[in-house]
Design an enzyme around this catalytic site. Structure first.
Site, PDB file in Angstrom:
ATOM      1  N   ASP A  31     -15.377  -7.470   6.673  1.00  0.00           N
ATOM      2  CA  ASP A  31     -14.798  -7.311   5.332  1.00  0.00           C
ATOM      3  C   ASP A  31     -15.468  -8.289   4.366  1.00  0.00           C
ATOM      4  O   ASP A  31     -15.937  -9.347   4.768  1.00  0.00           O
ATOM      5  CB  ASP A  31     -13.266  -7.591   5.396  1.00  0.00           C
ATOM      6  CG  ASP A  31     -12.497  -6.803   4.341  1.00  0.00           C
ATOM      7  OD1 ASP A  31     -11.571  -6.059   4.694  1.00  0.00           O
ATOM      8  OD2 ASP A  31     -12.854  -6.939   3.141  1.00  0.00           O
ATOM      9  N   ASP A  58     -21.339  -8.297   3.012  1.00  0.00           N
ATOM     10  CA  ASP A  58     -21.380  -7.138   2.111  1.00  0.00           C
ATOM     11  C   ASP A  58     -21.837  -5.901   2.888  1.00  0.00           C
ATOM     12  O   ASP A  58     -22.997  -5.795   3.280  1.00  0.00           O
ATOM     13  CB  ASP A  58     -22.355  -7.427   0.945  1.00  0.00           C
ATOM     14  CG  ASP A  58     -22.316  -6.319  -0.116  1.00  0.00           C
ATOM     15  OD1 ASP A  58     -22.915  -6.506  -1.179  1.00  0.00           O
ATOM     16  OD2 ASP A  58     -21.666  -5.271   0.161  1.00  0.00           O
ATOM     17  N   SER A 124      -9.014  11.418   3.701  1.00  0.00           N
ATOM     18  CA  SER A 124      -7.864  11.518   2.794  1.00  0.00           C
ATOM     19  C   SER A 124      -7.495  12.966   2.522  1.00  0.00           C
ATOM     20  O   SER A 124      -8.351  13.846   2.510  1.00  0.00           O
ATOM     21  CB  SER A 124      -8.224  10.842   1.466  1.00  0.00           C
ATOM     22  OG  SER A 124      -7.320  11.204   0.471  1.00  0.00           O
ATOM     23  N   TYR A 148     -13.118  10.018  -6.236  1.00  0.00           N
ATOM     24  CA  TYR A 148     -12.638   9.392  -4.985  1.00  0.00           C
ATOM     25  C   TYR A 148     -12.593  10.443  -3.865  1.00  0.00           C
ATOM     26  O   TYR A 148     -13.162  10.260  -2.793  1.00  0.00           O
ATOM     27  CB  TYR A 148     -11.249   8.779  -5.183  1.00  0.00           C
ATOM     28  CG  TYR A 148     -10.528   8.479  -3.884  1.00  0.00           C
ATOM     29  CD1 TYR A 148      -9.553   9.342  -3.390  1.00  0.00           C
ATOM     30  CD2 TYR A 148     -10.855   7.356  -3.138  1.00  0.00           C
ATOM     31  CE1 TYR A 148      -8.914   9.088  -2.190  1.00  0.00           C
ATOM     32  CE2 TYR A 148     -10.219   7.087  -1.934  1.00  0.00           C
ATOM     33  CZ  TYR A 148      -9.242   7.964  -1.466  1.00  0.00           C
ATOM     34  OH  TYR A 148      -8.622   7.716  -0.264  1.00  0.00           O
ATOM     35  N   LYS A 152     -14.900  11.066  -0.233  1.00  0.00           N
ATOM     36  CA  LYS A 152     -14.335  11.283   1.113  1.00  0.00           C
ATOM     37  C   LYS A 152     -14.915  12.562   1.711  1.00  0.00           C
ATOM     38  O   LYS A 152     -15.297  12.606   2.881  1.00  0.00           O
ATOM     39  CB  LYS A 152     -12.805  11.372   1.043  1.00  0.00           C
ATOM     40  CG  LYS A 152     -12.108  10.060   0.703  1.00  0.00           C
ATOM     41  CD  LYS A 152     -12.370   9.000   1.762  1.00  0.00           C
ATOM     42  CE  LYS A 152     -11.607   7.719   1.515  1.00  0.00           C
ATOM     43  NZ  LYS A 152     -11.861   6.691   2.532  1.00  0.00           N
ATOM     44  N   ASP A 294      -2.866  14.791 -11.339  1.00  0.00           N
ATOM     45  CA  ASP A 294      -1.819  14.939 -10.324  1.00  0.00           C
ATOM     46  C   ASP A 294      -1.584  16.420  -9.998  1.00  0.00           C
ATOM     47  O   ASP A 294      -1.666  17.270 -10.884  1.00  0.00           O
ATOM     48  CB  ASP A 294      -0.499  14.351 -10.854  1.00  0.00           C
ATOM     49  CG  ASP A 294      -0.395  12.863 -10.553  1.00  0.00           C
ATOM     50  OD1 ASP A 294      -1.271  12.340  -9.865  1.00  0.00           O
ATOM     51  OD2 ASP A 294       0.555  12.232 -11.043  1.00  0.00           O
TER      52      ASP A 294
HETATM   53  C1  WQD Z   1       2.481   9.648  -5.775  1.00  0.00           C
HETATM   54  C2  WQD Z   1       3.470  10.389  -6.686  1.00  0.00           C
HETATM   55  C3  WQD Z   1       2.750  10.494  -8.971  1.00  0.00           C
HETATM   56  C4  WQD Z   1       3.097   6.196  -9.765  1.00  0.00           C
HETATM   57  C5  WQD Z   1      -2.559   8.686  -3.231  1.00  0.00           C
HETATM   58  C6  WQD Z   1      -3.570   7.591  -3.287  1.00  0.00           C
HETATM   59  C7  WQD Z   1      -4.910   8.020  -2.819  1.00  0.00           C
HETATM   60  C8  WQD Z   1      -4.847   8.891  -1.609  1.00  0.00           C
HETATM   61  C9  WQD Z   1      -3.887  10.047  -1.833  1.00  0.00           C
HETATM   62  C10 WQD Z   1      -5.254   8.039   0.592  1.00  0.00           C
HETATM   63  C11 WQD Z   1       2.767  11.311  -7.689  1.00  0.00           C
HETATM   64  C12 WQD Z   1       4.028   9.689  -8.834  1.00  0.00           C
HETATM   65  C13 WQD Z   1       3.109   7.430  -9.130  1.00  0.00           C
HETATM   66  C14 WQD Z   1       4.005   5.949 -10.827  1.00  0.00           C
HETATM   67  C15 WQD Z   1       4.886   8.158 -10.566  1.00  0.00           C
HETATM   68  N1  WQD Z   1      -4.422   8.140  -0.486  1.00  0.00           N
HETATM   69  N2  WQD Z   1       3.991   8.391  -9.530  1.00  0.00           N
HETATM   70  N3  WQD Z   1       4.868   6.949 -11.189  1.00  0.00           N
HETATM   71  O1  WQD Z   1      -1.565  10.212  -6.496  1.00  0.00           O
HETATM   72  O2  WQD Z   1      -0.631  11.096  -4.297  1.00  0.00           O
HETATM   73  O3  WQD Z   1      -2.640   9.517  -4.362  1.00  0.00           O
HETATM   74  O4  WQD Z   1      -2.632   9.486  -2.090  1.00  0.00           O
HETATM   75  O5  WQD Z   1      -6.372   8.399   0.636  1.00  0.00           O
HETATM   76  O6  WQD Z   1      -5.631   6.834  -2.516  1.00  0.00           O
HETATM   77  O7  WQD Z   1      -3.681   7.160  -4.612  1.00  0.00           O
HETATM   78  O8  WQD Z   1      -0.296   8.711  -4.863  1.00  0.00           O
HETATM   79  O9  WQD Z   1       1.349   6.916  -5.186  1.00  0.00           O
HETATM   80  O10 WQD Z   1      -0.333   7.368  -7.051  1.00  0.00           O
HETATM   81  O11 WQD Z   1       1.512   9.019  -6.602  1.00  0.00           O
HETATM   82  O12 WQD Z   1       5.681   9.048 -10.940  1.00  0.00           O
HETATM   83  O13 WQD Z   1       4.054   4.861 -11.471  1.00  0.00           O
HETATM   84  O14 WQD Z   1       4.185   9.441  -7.461  1.00  0.00           O
HETATM   85  O15 WQD Z   1       2.791  11.307 -10.139  1.00  0.00           O
HETATM   86  O16 WQD Z   1       3.598  12.443  -7.858  1.00  0.00           O
HETATM   87  P1  WQD Z   1      -1.261   9.987  -5.068  1.00  0.00           P
HETATM   88  P2  WQD Z   1       0.542   7.910  -5.963  1.00  0.00           P
END
Ligand code: WQD
Length: 336
Positions: A31, A58, A124, A148, A152, A294
Site C-alpha cells: 500500500d 507506489d 464492482s 470508475y 473495473k 444514480d
Molecule cells: C447509495 C444510495 C444514493 C449518499 C457505491 C460505491 C461504489 C461502488 C458501488 C464498489 C444511492 C443514496 C448516498 C447520500 C443518499 N462500490 N445516497 N445520500 O452510489 O451505490 O455506489 O457502490 O465498487 O464505489 O460508491 O453508493 O453509498 O454513494 O449511494 O441519498 O448522502 O444512497 O442516491 O441511492 P452507490 P452510495
C-alpha cells in the site's frame, strides 16, 4: 503460501487481511497509504494478535512492484488498489484510468515475471451499468455509467486476456455491491475522514453531529418508498467471500466471476430507520434532487456464489448499522 494484498490498508482490503491472517494465511500488505491510514495496521494487529507485514510503495511504478514481488514471492495476489469514488471519477477520469489500470497491468506483469499463480480482483456491480436487477454475472453492460465502472470493466478484460495468454494464471473476479459496516471489534472500518460520498459513512457523520442533515438524493424513483435501492452487504461478509475465493482457486483453473451481495435491495429510508432504531440515535435528513448517475435500484443475483463458490452473506442490516456506528464512535475516541 504468501498472499500479497494490494491496497490491503484500505476499507475492504483491511477486513480481508484480518480474515486471512486470522485463518493462518501469510499475508503482506502492499500500500502507498494515499487512500488509507497506517492506524489501520494497528487495528488489524490488535484484532489478530499478529504483526502486520507491510510493503509501502507506489503500485503505479513497475520497478517498485517488481521489487516487492522479489522480496515477498507471493503465490496469490489480491488487488483492492483502486480509486473508487464514482463522482470523483466523472470529474477526473484520467486520474482513474491512469491509477486503476496502471496498477492492474503492473500486478499482472509482476505475476508473469515472478511466477505468482493466482489473482483475486476487487471488481464492482458498477460493471452492470443500468441493467435490471437482480444482476446475474452474465449481465455485463455494454457501457458502464461512469469512468470508475469503466476501469473495473477494463480490468476484468485485462485479466481475461492475461489468462488466455498465460493459462497457468488463475483468476477470481468478485463483483461487490454496496459494502458497508465494520469489524465487530470497532477497531477497523470505513473512515468518515476525507472525501466521503457513500451513504453509510454519511449517516454516521450526521448521527455523530459531524455533519448537518443527511441529503436523501431523490424520493421520486420507481421504488417502494421512492428512494434509491441498493444491495448493502456487510464488509465482513465481503472479506469472507475472498477467503472462499482463495480455497476455490486452489481447485479450479481459469477465470471465474462471482457477485458478492445479499440478493436483497434496501432503500435509503429503510437504512436510515434501521440505523436510528438499532443505535437509538436520530439521523435528521432532507430530501433533495436526484444525484446524477444514480440508478433507481441495483441488487445482486447470488445463486452462483452460493452454488459454485460455496459462499453466501450471513450478516443482516442490523449488524451493518450496529457495526458501522460502533466504529464511528470508537474512531472518534482515537483508540490508536
Ligand atoms: C447509495 C444510495 C444514493 C449518499 C457505491 C460505491 C461504489 C461502488 C458501488 C464498489 C444511492 C443514496 C448516498 C447520500 C443518499 N462500490 N445516497 N445520500 O452510489 O451505490 O455506489 O457502490 O465498487 O464505489 O460508491 O453508493 O453509498 O454513494 O449511494 O441519498 O448522502 O444512497 O442516491 O441511492 P452507490 P452510495
Amino acid at each position: 503460501m504468501t498472499v500479497l494484498v494490494a491496497g490491503g490498508a484500505g476499507y475492504i482490503g483491511s477486513h480481508t487481511v484480518t480474515e486471512l491472517m486470522s485463518r493462518g494465511f501469510d499475508v503482506v500488505i502492499a500500500d502507498d497509504f494515499r487512500g488509507s491510514s497506517r492506524k489501520t495496521l494497528q487495528g488489524i494487529e490488535a484484532i489478530t494478535g499478529k504483526r502486520c507485514l507491510c510493503w509501502e510503495g507506489d503500485l503505479r511504478d513497475y520497478d517498485s512492484v517488481s521489487a516487492a514481488f522479489s522480496q515477498w514471492r507471493p503465490e496469490t495476489v489480491i488487488n483492492f488498489a483502486a480509486y473508487k469514488s464514482i463522482g470523483e471519477s466523472v470529474e477526473e477520469p484520467l486520474k482513474y484510468y491512469d491509477n486503476n489500470l496502471r496498477v492492474m497491468i503492473n500486478l499482472c506483469r509482476a505475476m508473469e515475471e515472478h511466477r505468482a499463480e493466482r489473482m483475486i480482483f476487487s471488481s464492482s456491480a458498477t460493471v452492470y451499468g443500468s441493467g435490471s436487477s437482480p444482476m446475474g454475472e452474465e449481465c455485463q453492460a455494454s457501457e458502464t455509467l461512469n469512468p470508475y465502472g469503466e476501469t473495473k470493466k477494463i480490468c476484468e478484460r485485462i485479466l481475461m486476456d492475461f489468462n488466455r495468454a498465460h493459462p497457468s494464471k488463475d483468476v477470481c473476479i468478485l463483483r461487490y455491491f454496496n459494502p458497508v459496516g465494520a469489524h465487530s471489534s470497532g477497531l477497523i472500518g470505513e473512515s468518515s475522514e476525507g472525501r466521503v460520498t457513500n451513504l453509510m459513512p454519511l449517516i454516521c457523520m450526521t448521527a455523530a453531529g459531524k455533519a448537518g442533515p443527511l441529503k436523501v438524493y431523490g424520493q421520486d424513483y420507481p421504488t417502494p418508498d421512492g428512494t434509491g435501492v441498493r444491495d448493502y452487504i456487510h464488509v465482513t461478509d465481503v472479506a469472507a467471500g475472498h477467503v472462499a475465493a482463495m480455497s476455490f482457486l486452489k481447485e479450479h483453473k481459469g477465470v471465474h466471476v462471482f457477485n458478492l451481495g445479499t440478493g436483497r435491495g434496501i432503500s435509503v429510508l429503510e437504512m436510515i430507520k434501521a440505523f436510528e432504531r438499532v443505535n437509538r440515535v436520530k439521523v435528521p435528513y432532507k430530501v433533495v434532487s436526484r444525484r446524477p448517475g444514480d440508478v433507481a435500484e441495483c441488487y445482486a443475483s447470488v445463486e452462483k456464489a452460493e452454488k459454485v463458490l460455496g459462499w453466501r452473506a450471513r450478516l443482516d442490516i442490523e449488524d451493518m448499522v450496529r457495526d458501522a456506528w460502533r466504529f464511528e464512535t470508537m474512531e472518534q475516541q482515537d483508540v490508536f
